[in-house]
Write a protein that holds these residues in place. Structure first.
Motif, short mmCIF file in Angstrom:
data_model
loop_
_atom_site.label_atom_id
_atom_site.label_comp_id
_atom_site.label_asym_id
_atom_site.label_seq_id
_atom_site.Cartn_x
_atom_site.Cartn_y
_atom_site.Cartn_z
N PRO A 68 50.09 30.54 77.84
CA PRO A 68 50.58 31.86 77.42
C PRO A 68 52.09 31.99 77.57
O PRO A 68 52.70 31.36 78.43
CB PRO A 68 49.85 32.83 78.35
CG PRO A 68 49.57 32.02 79.57
CD PRO A 68 49.35 30.61 79.09
N SER A 69 52.67 32.83 76.72
CA SER A 69 54.10 33.12 76.82
C SER A 69 54.35 33.98 78.06
O SER A 69 53.41 34.57 78.63
CB SER A 69 54.56 33.87 75.57
OG SER A 69 53.98 35.17 75.54
N SER A 70 55.60 34.07 78.45
CA SER A 70 55.93 34.89 79.62
C SER A 70 55.58 36.36 79.37
O SER A 70 55.17 37.07 80.30
CB SER A 70 57.40 34.74 79.98
OG SER A 70 58.23 35.08 78.89
N GLU A 71 55.69 36.81 78.12
CA GLU A 71 55.32 38.19 77.80
C GLU A 71 53.83 38.42 78.01
O GLU A 71 53.41 39.45 78.52
CB GLU A 71 55.70 38.53 76.34
CG GLU A 71 57.18 38.64 76.09
CD GLU A 71 57.85 37.30 75.78
OE1 GLU A 71 57.14 36.25 75.76
OE2 GLU A 71 59.06 37.30 75.55
N MET A 72 53.02 37.43 77.61
CA MET A 72 51.57 37.56 77.78
C MET A 72 51.20 37.53 79.27
O MET A 72 50.35 38.30 79.71
CB MET A 72 50.83 36.44 77.05
CG MET A 72 50.84 36.60 75.57
SD MET A 72 49.93 38.09 75.12
CE MET A 72 49.87 37.91 73.38
N ILE A 73 51.85 36.65 80.01
CA ILE A 73 51.57 36.58 81.45
C ILE A 73 51.93 37.90 82.11
O ILE A 73 51.17 38.43 82.92
CB ILE A 73 52.33 35.41 82.11
CG1 ILE A 73 51.88 34.07 81.53
CG2 ILE A 73 52.12 35.43 83.63
CD1 ILE A 73 52.75 32.90 81.93
N ALA A 74 53.06 38.46 81.73
CA ALA A 74 53.49 39.75 82.30
C ALA A 74 52.51 40.86 81.93
O ALA A 74 52.19 41.72 82.77
CB ALA A 74 54.89 40.10 81.82
N ALA A 75 52.01 40.86 80.70
CA ALA A 75 51.06 41.88 80.28
C ALA A 75 49.75 41.77 81.06
O ALA A 75 49.19 42.78 81.52
CB ALA A 75 50.79 41.75 78.77
N ILE A 76 49.27 40.56 81.26
CA ILE A 76 48.03 40.37 82.00
C ILE A 76 48.24 40.71 83.47
O ILE A 76 47.39 41.35 84.10
CB ILE A 76 47.49 38.93 81.81
CG1 ILE A 76 47.15 38.68 80.33
CG2 ILE A 76 46.27 38.69 82.68
CD1 ILE A 76 46.90 37.21 79.97
N ALA A 77 49.38 40.30 84.02
CA ALA A 77 49.69 40.64 85.42
C ALA A 77 49.72 42.15 85.59
O ALA A 77 49.16 42.69 86.56
CB ALA A 77 51.03 40.02 85.82
N GLY A 78 50.36 42.85 84.67
CA GLY A 78 50.42 44.31 84.73
C GLY A 78 49.03 44.93 84.66
O GLY A 78 48.75 45.91 85.36
#
Length: 117
Positions: A68-78
């Protein structure tokens, strides 16, 4: 007619054993995400909806099949109420633990006891 006599062969030496390869980042990330989702007792669908991704995509990330892209990782983390830094730190800790040979851990522990004595 002649008899067939089997020829005994010397056993082949086993190929040299290589140490286990380091785990991939995406595998440890996926395990960390799944663990956090299970701790929250959420389904794939619930977490995926919060993150704005499909349940299929989240499943593939958790299984280490997607990078996953960093944006996707951030979205899932959130969606899991954690920060990107907390998540990546946890994955980095697991990577360090997985790649540290047991002999180094024992040596380090002995050194710590020696210093304390």
């Amino acid at each position: 007619m002649a008899d067939i006599v089997p020829i005994s062969r010397a056993p082949r030496p086993a190929p040299p054993r290589q140490s286990d390869p380091e785990p991939l980042w995406r595998h440890l990330l996926g395990e960390q995400l799944r663990r956090r989702r299970h701790d929250r007792e959420e389904t794939l669908t619930e977490t995926a909806e919060k993150a704005g991704v499909s349940p299929q995509y989240l499943s593939e990330v958790e299984r280490g099949r997607k990078e996953p892209s960093s944006e996707m990782i951030a979205a899932i983390a959130g969606a899991l109420d954690t920060s990107l830094i907390e998540l990546t730190s946890a994955v980095a800790d697991e990577l360090r633990a997985a790649s540290t040979p047991a002999s180094a851990v024992v040596s380090a522990a002995r050194g710590a006891f020696t210093l304390a004595a």
